[in-house]
Design a protein around this motif. Structure first.
Motif, PDB file in Angstrom:
ATOM      1  N   LEU A 472      35.989  34.921  41.899  1.00  0.00           N
ATOM      2  CA  LEU A 472      35.597  34.528  40.541  1.00  0.00           C
ATOM      3  C   LEU A 472      34.090  34.272  40.479  1.00  0.00           C
ATOM      4  O   LEU A 472      33.427  34.644  39.503  1.00  0.00           O
ATOM      5  CB  LEU A 472      36.342  33.263  40.113  1.00  0.00           C
ATOM      6  CG  LEU A 472      37.850  33.400  39.873  1.00  0.00           C
ATOM      7  CD1 LEU A 472      38.441  32.054  39.497  1.00  0.00           C
ATOM      8  CD2 LEU A 472      38.145  34.439  38.791  1.00  0.00           C
ATOM      9  N   ALA A 475      32.282  37.544  40.445  1.00  0.00           N
ATOM     10  CA  ALA A 475      32.247  38.104  39.089  1.00  0.00           C
ATOM     11  C   ALA A 475      31.178  37.397  38.252  1.00  0.00           C
ATOM     12  O   ALA A 475      30.425  38.040  37.511  1.00  0.00           O
ATOM     13  CB  ALA A 475      33.624  37.965  38.435  1.00  0.00           C
ATOM     14  N   ARG A 476      31.122  36.073  38.372  1.00  0.00           N
ATOM     15  CA  ARG A 476      30.129  35.302  37.606  1.00  0.00           C
ATOM     16  C   ARG A 476      28.706  35.729  37.970  1.00  0.00           C
ATOM     17  O   ARG A 476      27.878  35.971  37.103  1.00  0.00           O
ATOM     18  CB  ARG A 476      30.301  33.811  37.904  1.00  0.00           C
ATOM     19  CG  ARG A 476      30.815  33.037  36.714  1.00  0.00           C
ATOM     20  CD  ARG A 476      30.947  31.555  37.049  1.00  0.00           C
ATOM     21  NE  ARG A 476      32.292  31.111  36.733  1.00  0.00           N
ATOM     22  CZ  ARG A 476      33.185  30.667  37.602  1.00  0.00           C
ATOM     23  NH1 ARG A 476      32.887  30.574  38.875  1.00  0.00           N
ATOM     24  NH2 ARG A 476      34.382  30.304  37.190  1.00  0.00           N
ATOM     25  N   ASP A 479      27.927  39.090  36.540  1.00  0.00           N
ATOM     26  CA  ASP A 479      27.795  39.027  35.087  1.00  0.00           C
ATOM     27  C   ASP A 479      26.438  38.449  34.699  1.00  0.00           C
ATOM     28  O   ASP A 479      25.769  38.951  33.788  1.00  0.00           O
ATOM     29  CB  ASP A 479      28.938  38.165  34.535  1.00  0.00           C
ATOM     30  CG  ASP A 479      28.961  38.173  33.013  1.00  0.00           C
ATOM     31  OD1 ASP A 479      28.700  39.252  32.432  1.00  0.00           O
ATOM     32  OD2 ASP A 479      29.232  37.116  32.417  1.00  0.00           O
ATOM     33  N   ALA A 487      31.401  43.110  37.037  1.00  0.00           N
ATOM     34  CA  ALA A 487      32.021  41.780  36.966  1.00  0.00           C
ATOM     35  C   ALA A 487      33.417  41.877  36.361  1.00  0.00           C
ATOM     36  O   ALA A 487      34.380  41.268  36.864  1.00  0.00           O
ATOM     37  CB  ALA A 487      31.147  40.843  36.136  1.00  0.00           C
ATOM     38  N   ALA A 488      33.530  42.653  35.306  1.00  0.00           N
ATOM     39  CA  ALA A 488      34.837  42.804  34.647  1.00  0.00           C
ATOM     40  C   ALA A 488      35.837  43.450  35.594  1.00  0.00           C
ATOM     41  O   ALA A 488      37.021  43.075  35.623  1.00  0.00           O
ATOM     42  CB  ALA A 488      34.684  43.638  33.373  1.00  0.00           C
ATOM     43  N   LEU A 491      36.889  40.929  38.211  1.00  0.00           N
ATOM     44  CA  LEU A 491      37.799  39.970  37.580  1.00  0.00           C
ATOM     45  C   LEU A 491      39.175  40.599  37.347  1.00  0.00           C
ATOM     46  O   LEU A 491      40.215  39.955  37.551  1.00  0.00           O
ATOM     47  CB  LEU A 491      37.204  39.481  36.255  1.00  0.00           C
ATOM     48  CG  LEU A 491      37.983  38.378  35.553  1.00  0.00           C
ATOM     49  CD1 LEU A 491      38.053  37.121  36.429  1.00  0.00           C
ATOM     50  CD2 LEU A 491      37.348  38.044  34.197  1.00  0.00           C
ATOM     51  N   GLN A 494      41.409  40.373  40.114  1.00  0.00           N
ATOM     52  CA  GLN A 494      42.054  39.057  40.252  1.00  0.00           C
ATOM     53  C   GLN A 494      43.242  38.966  39.285  1.00  0.00           C
ATOM     54  O   GLN A 494      44.288  38.423  39.614  1.00  0.00           O
ATOM     55  CB  GLN A 494      41.053  37.928  39.955  1.00  0.00           C
ATOM     56  CG  GLN A 494      39.703  38.076  40.656  1.00  0.00           C
ATOM     57  CD  GLN A 494      39.833  38.321  42.153  1.00  0.00           C
ATOM     58  OE1 GLN A 494      40.524  37.589  42.851  1.00  0.00           O
ATOM     59  NE2 GLN A 494      39.189  39.378  42.642  1.00  0.00           N
ATOM     60  N   ARG A 495      43.044  39.530  38.087  1.00  0.00           N
ATOM     61  CA  ARG A 495      44.105  39.476  37.076  1.00  0.00           C
ATOM     62  C   ARG A 495      45.356  40.226  37.551  1.00  0.00           C
ATOM     63  O   ARG A 495      46.477  39.764  37.355  1.00  0.00           O
ATOM     64  CB  ARG A 495      43.591  40.094  35.764  1.00  0.00           C
ATOM     65  CG  ARG A 495      44.513  39.838  34.587  1.00  0.00           C
ATOM     66  CD  ARG A 495      44.001  40.548  33.342  1.00  0.00           C
ATOM     67  NE  ARG A 495      44.085  41.988  33.462  1.00  0.00           N
ATOM     68  CZ  ARG A 495      43.127  42.839  33.141  1.00  0.00           C
ATOM     69  NH1 ARG A 495      41.969  42.410  32.674  1.00  0.00           N
ATOM     70  NH2 ARG A 495      43.308  44.136  33.287  1.00  0.00           N
TER      71      ARG A 495
ATOM     72  N   ILE B  23      42.856  36.222  31.188  1.00  0.00           N
ATOM     73  CA  ILE B  23      41.878  36.262  32.284  1.00  0.00           C
ATOM     74  C   ILE B  23      40.839  37.317  31.923  1.00  0.00           C
ATOM     75  O   ILE B  23      40.968  38.491  32.265  1.00  0.00           O
ATOM     76  CB  ILE B  23      42.587  36.572  33.628  1.00  0.00           C
ATOM     77  CG1 ILE B  23      43.606  35.470  33.925  1.00  0.00           C
ATOM     78  CG2 ILE B  23      41.560  36.666  34.763  1.00  0.00           C
ATOM     79  CD1 ILE B  23      44.536  35.784  35.065  1.00  0.00           C
ATOM     80  N   LEU B  25      36.487  38.221  30.875  1.00  0.00           N
ATOM     81  CA  LEU B  25      35.106  37.866  31.181  1.00  0.00           C
ATOM     82  C   LEU B  25      34.627  36.733  30.270  1.00  0.00           C
ATOM     83  O   LEU B  25      33.894  35.840  30.711  1.00  0.00           O
ATOM     84  CB  LEU B  25      34.231  39.120  31.031  1.00  0.00           C
ATOM     85  CG  LEU B  25      32.990  39.247  31.930  1.00  0.00           C
ATOM     86  CD1 LEU B  25      33.310  38.953  33.380  1.00  0.00           C
ATOM     87  CD2 LEU B  25      32.396  40.639  31.791  1.00  0.00           C
ATOM     88  N   LEU B  28      35.905  33.567  31.607  1.00  0.00           N
ATOM     89  CA  LEU B  28      35.155  33.210  32.810  1.00  0.00           C
ATOM     90  C   LEU B  28      33.806  32.597  32.439  1.00  0.00           C
ATOM     91  O   LEU B  28      33.384  31.599  33.000  1.00  0.00           O
ATOM     92  CB  LEU B  28      34.953  34.457  33.683  1.00  0.00           C
ATOM     93  CG  LEU B  28      34.308  34.215  35.049  1.00  0.00           C
ATOM     94  CD1 LEU B  28      35.285  33.530  36.001  1.00  0.00           C
ATOM     95  CD2 LEU B  28      33.826  35.529  35.671  1.00  0.00           C
ATOM     96  N   VAL B  38      44.255  32.587  39.214  1.00  0.00           N
ATOM     97  CA  VAL B  38      44.359  33.993  39.611  1.00  0.00           C
ATOM     98  C   VAL B  38      45.164  34.150  40.905  1.00  0.00           C
ATOM     99  O   VAL B  38      44.975  35.087  41.670  1.00  0.00           O
ATOM    100  CB  VAL B  38      42.964  34.663  39.747  1.00  0.00           C
ATOM    101  CG1 VAL B  38      42.347  34.826  38.376  1.00  0.00           C
ATOM    102  CG2 VAL B  38      42.043  33.866  40.665  1.00  0.00           C
TER     103      VAL B  38
END
Lengths: 744, 130
Positions: A472, A475-476, A479, A487-488, A491, A494-495, B23, B25, B28, B38
């Motif tokens: 996470l 990704a941050r 981004d 980043a998407a 993420l 993870q989803r 979930i 962006l 986040l 997650v």
């Protein structure tokens, strides 16, 4: 000892660096059908397996116990075991017996029964069966991504390129175990820069493996090795139950797993119990199924050279892939470890999986040069990618790798380096400099990378592992540095863990992060017109290799530099001068075409012919024929017009002949049909010989280069040039005398 | 069985109820996603088990049901369980006790039964610690 020079030459061929050993059942050196293999049998008493493959329950070893308790479907076992193996073998090949029915029946078979079925199949039949029994409809592939310097920038760049090339999974490992967190991170960031949805793993010991998964850095693992005898399994410090629990442990963290097995491993460890390699592998596969794994990587894997050293070893390797698929398991079908010194032998073996298609045609295509392969060298490396893609195009087969251009590769590698730089900066890791990114974008291998402070990297990698940062945060960081798309993707990886669909058999993720698995992308092959077909956009991508040129690119209309101007001087008539040689030119000569296949300009060719003819004291007369593109006819007509009776026929692509008036059109004095092999000197000699024929002197040999590859190299060019010549034909238009104007 | 030492490496302190579609962006960026959001959940694995069963993959279904149970067990404990099941790591009685503890403490009856089955085999095959 007497030596044949041919045997001597052959003895130095790469294939003779391979090792070949005679069967020896006592040493476990039998690929299939060992005399020590048991005869298939199964006895059920009130739904309990009390005897299997000639062994009573009291004598079951732990693998027998596990198979009997967990793997064999007792509701179908009596039916399946009663069917002749030959019938089951035929059902495997028969296009009208569906995959599901075969899985149902084979799930009731003992290891010996599965082997007996395989014994009835030749490799072509096994390939037919594998095409039908593969779990996922769409074939796929996995890449290995490592480098010996453990450079995270290069690793990210390699991962990005592999992802863009279409690999569904990327696997890395490490030379220095403490670099594992960075390798896993580089693989994640790189892969998601190249193409969202690519699954990744870092092959390290289980505890570390699990921790990398818990951080969200990896999505799958295939480190769960099993062996087909109790002794070998124990040598690996495991039991069927411990491996089974480990499989569940990974699944409990949302990590996809496949087991690893393969023929030869038990023999290599010295615990094969005198059985054939395939029989032991069949036991492994039932163990794998019993443990509830969705799949396996098999096909001798790292023991491929041992199985392959035996008679029908390569057949046995295909058989083990097929048994796995026929039990409903996902198969990553080997072809990863070095199998031969011979490219021909490697390619031949590869075809057994490449053509039918498997869930992963290789369980690790070495996407980098061999030196950087930390899995002990790859069977197919970065150098072989073009061969792979051209074979796919040749056969209209999808073996899981797609062509990309050099520009695309460089761009995606650079961007992955920049993404890694952003993450390292965001996390306060040792800086990634711009020159490292540039080096990674263009690198051949890790020798091209600037030095990094490995000690600092290792320290940061350990802090990363021990600290709170997860995917996470990756990704941050991406981004916040303008890599919102990457980043998407990180993420989304993870989803999908929350959704859990990629735990299904043979699952990979598509561009929308949806799982394509045996449940959602069912292999419905039932003969022609069914199953997976390479079509539409996939075929367009697979066939459009960068090496492919259009006809216009290969043979431009003209280069604009014929080196000669041909000025029409009226209709050509029969000559009276006995000292002339008529040179007949094709209709496109120095017009729509201006160079021959050997690369001479038309001006150079005419100058060379002139030089040869005049050196003998004769005079050339140049005539253009408009009504034919045929070299024989051009020469024949030239001879009819020639006062000496000698004519030369010259096509625009350079094909040339000498003929005499009175000879039948296809009966020439001399023919030079291989235009690419001619040269200026050859054309001079052709001119001289034409004059010699007119003078009654003996002709001299024309120097023609020997190049057996020229036809192969230039056949398309020759065909396109001939097409152009034909297009210039004007039926009924009379031949013209020409005056030559050479450019200064 | 060791205590929950070192559980920091395992983000599963509670079972999240965040929906997959949430979930994103944007979420986040808003600081709305925690590591446990997650992780895979017990009910997800149970659902995957049902799917596998319906597709004719009973062994895979059993694996998923065990996995569903194991979601409640912290990673270090889980790794210790694996270690105990390796050859000659635990005495027969230890394995039986482990089986009972897993079943009771983590509501993991299938895993407990699996360990008990292993204990019986290990006892007769020389795989228990002397």
């Amino acid at each position: 000892m007497e030596r044949s020079k041919r045997f001597e030459v052959r003895s130095r061929r790469p294939v003779n660096l391979d090792t070949f050993v005679a069967e020896d059942a006592g040493l476990g050196l039998v690929a299939m059908d060992s005399p020590n293999d048991p005869t298939p049998s199964l006895t059920l008493v009130q739904g309990r397996i009390v005897e299997m493959d000639g062994r009573e329950e009291a004598d079951f070893d732990t693998i027998d116990r596990y198979i009997a308790a967990h793997a064999i479907d007792r509701s179908v076992a009596e039916e399946a075991m009663a069917l002749p193996s030959l019938d089951l073998a035929r059902h495997l090949v028969d296009i009208s017996t569906p995959r599901a029915e075969l899985i149902r029946l084979l799930s009731g078979c003992t290891p010996a029964k599965l082997c007996q079925i395989m014994s009835h199949l030749n490799v072509v039949e096994m390939m037919m069966a594998l095409q039908k029994m593969r779990a996922r409809r769409t074939p796929g592939n996995q890449a290995h991504v490592t480098n010996w310097r453990e450079n995270p920038v290069l690793m990210a760049a390699d991962a990005a390129e592999a992802a863009l090339r279409g690999f569904d999974e990327l696997e890395t490992t490490c030379r220095v175990a403490r670099m594992a967190p960075f390798n896993a991170l580089a693989l994640l960031v790189g892969s998601q820069t190249g193409r969202g949805g690519v699954m990744t793993q870092c092959a390290v010991e289980e505890a570390l493996n699990l921790r990398l998964g818990l951080k969200g850095l990896t999505t799958y693992a295939e480190t769960l090795s099993v062996y087909g005898t109790d002794d070998a399994l124990r040598d690996g410090d495991d039991t069927p139950w411990s491996k089974g629990l480990l499989a569940s442990a990974y699944a409990s963290r949302g990590i996809k797993i496949r087991f690893t097995s393969g023929t030869g491993s038990e023999t290599l460890m010295g615990y094969e119990d005198g059985k054939s390699m395939l029989y032991l592998e069949a036991r492994c596969l039932l163990l794998v199924k019993g443990a509830g794994a969705q799949g396996v990587q098999n096909g001798a894997i790292s023991c491929v050279a041992l199985t392959g050293a035996l008679p029908q070893g390569v057949r046995a390797i295909l058989a083990e892939n097929l048994i796995a698929a026929a039990l409903g398991l996902e198969v990553a079908s080997g072809n990863d470890a070095m199998s031969s010194h011979s490219d021909m032998r490697k390619a031949a073996k590869l075809m057994l999986q490449f053509l039918p298609g498997t869930d992963f045609v290789t369980s690790g295509y070495s996407s980098m040069p061999r030196r950087d392969n930390m899995f002990g060298g790859g069977n197919f490396d970065a150098e072989d990618l073009d061969d792979w893609m051209i074979i796919q195009r040749d056969m209209r087969v999808n073996a899981g790798i797609f062509p990309i251009t050099e520009d695309q590769a460089i761009a995606v590698r650079r961007r992955a380096g920049q993404a890694m730089q952003a993450v390292f900066r965001g996390f306060g890791f040792p800086e990634i400099r711009d020159d490292e990114i540039e080096a990674a974008a263009l690198a051949y291998n890790s020798d091209d990378m600037p030095d990094r402070d490995l000690v600092a990297d290792i320290a940061a990698a350990q802090d990363f592992l021990e600290g709170p940062l997860t995917a996470l945060d990756v990704a941050r960081a991406l981004d916040e540095s303008g890599f919102a798309d990457v980043a998407a993707n990180v993420l989304a990886m993870q989803r999908v863990r929350v959704v859990g669909d990629y735990l299904q058999p043979a699952a990979v993720l598509d561009a929308d992060f949806a799982a394509k698995s045996a449940f959602t992308d069912r292999n419905d092959y039932l003969g022609p017109g069914t199953g997976y077909r390479v079509a539409g956009e996939t075929w367009a991508r697979l066939s459009a290799i960068p090496q492919q040129q259009t006809a216009a690119q290969m043979v431009p209309l003209t280069s604009g530099a014929a080196g000669v101007r041909l000025l029409p001087r009226g209709p050509a008539v029969s000559g009276t001068r006995t000292d002339e040689v008529v040179v007949g030119l094709g209709p496109a000569f120095a017009e729509d075409l201006d160079h021959t296949l050997c690369g001479l300009s038309h001006g150079q060719v005419l100058a060379a012919l002139t030089e040869g003819i005049t050196a003998q004291g004769l005079v050339p007369r140049f005539v253009r024929f408009h009504d034919t593109a045929d070299c024989g006819l051009i020469g024949w007509q030239a001879a009819q017009l020639s006062g000496s009776g000698i004519g030369i026929g010259l096509q625009s692509k350079g094909t040339t002949l000498i003929t005499r008036k009175g000879l039948a059109p296809l009966n020439n004095l001399e023919l030079f049909s291989q235009a690419p092999l001619l040269s200026r000197e050859a054309y001079v000699q052709i001119g001289a010989n034409a004059a010699s024929h007119a003078l009654g002197r003996p002709p001299m040999p024309v120097p023609v280069r020997v190049d057996n590859m020229s036809r192969l190299r230039l056949i398309v060019h020759a065909m396109l040039m001939h097409k152009r010549e034909i297009a210039a034909v004007r039926a009924g238009q009379a031949a013209e005398d020409l005056e030559l104007g050479f450019d200064a | 069985m060791p205590d929950h030492r070192d559980t920091d490496i395992d983000p599963r302190r509670r079972e999240s109820s965040m929906l997959p579609e949430d979930i994103s962006l944007d979420a986040l960026r808003a600081g709305g996603i925690e590591p446990e959001d997650v992780t895979i959940r017990r009910r997800t694995l149970d659902a995957q088990a049902e799917r596998a069963e319906a597709e004719g993959f009973p062994q895979l279904a059993r694996n998923f049901r065990r996995a569903a149970e194991l979601t409640a067990i912290p990673a270090p404990v889980l790794l210790d369980l694996y270690e105990k099941l390796r050859p000659k790591r635990a005495r027969y009685e230890e394995l039986l006790a482990l089986s009972q503890e897993v079943t009771a403490r983590f509501d993991a009856p299938e895993t407990g039964a699996y360990i008990r089955e292993a204990a019986e085999v290990y006892r007769t095959k020389g795989l228990v610690r002397d």
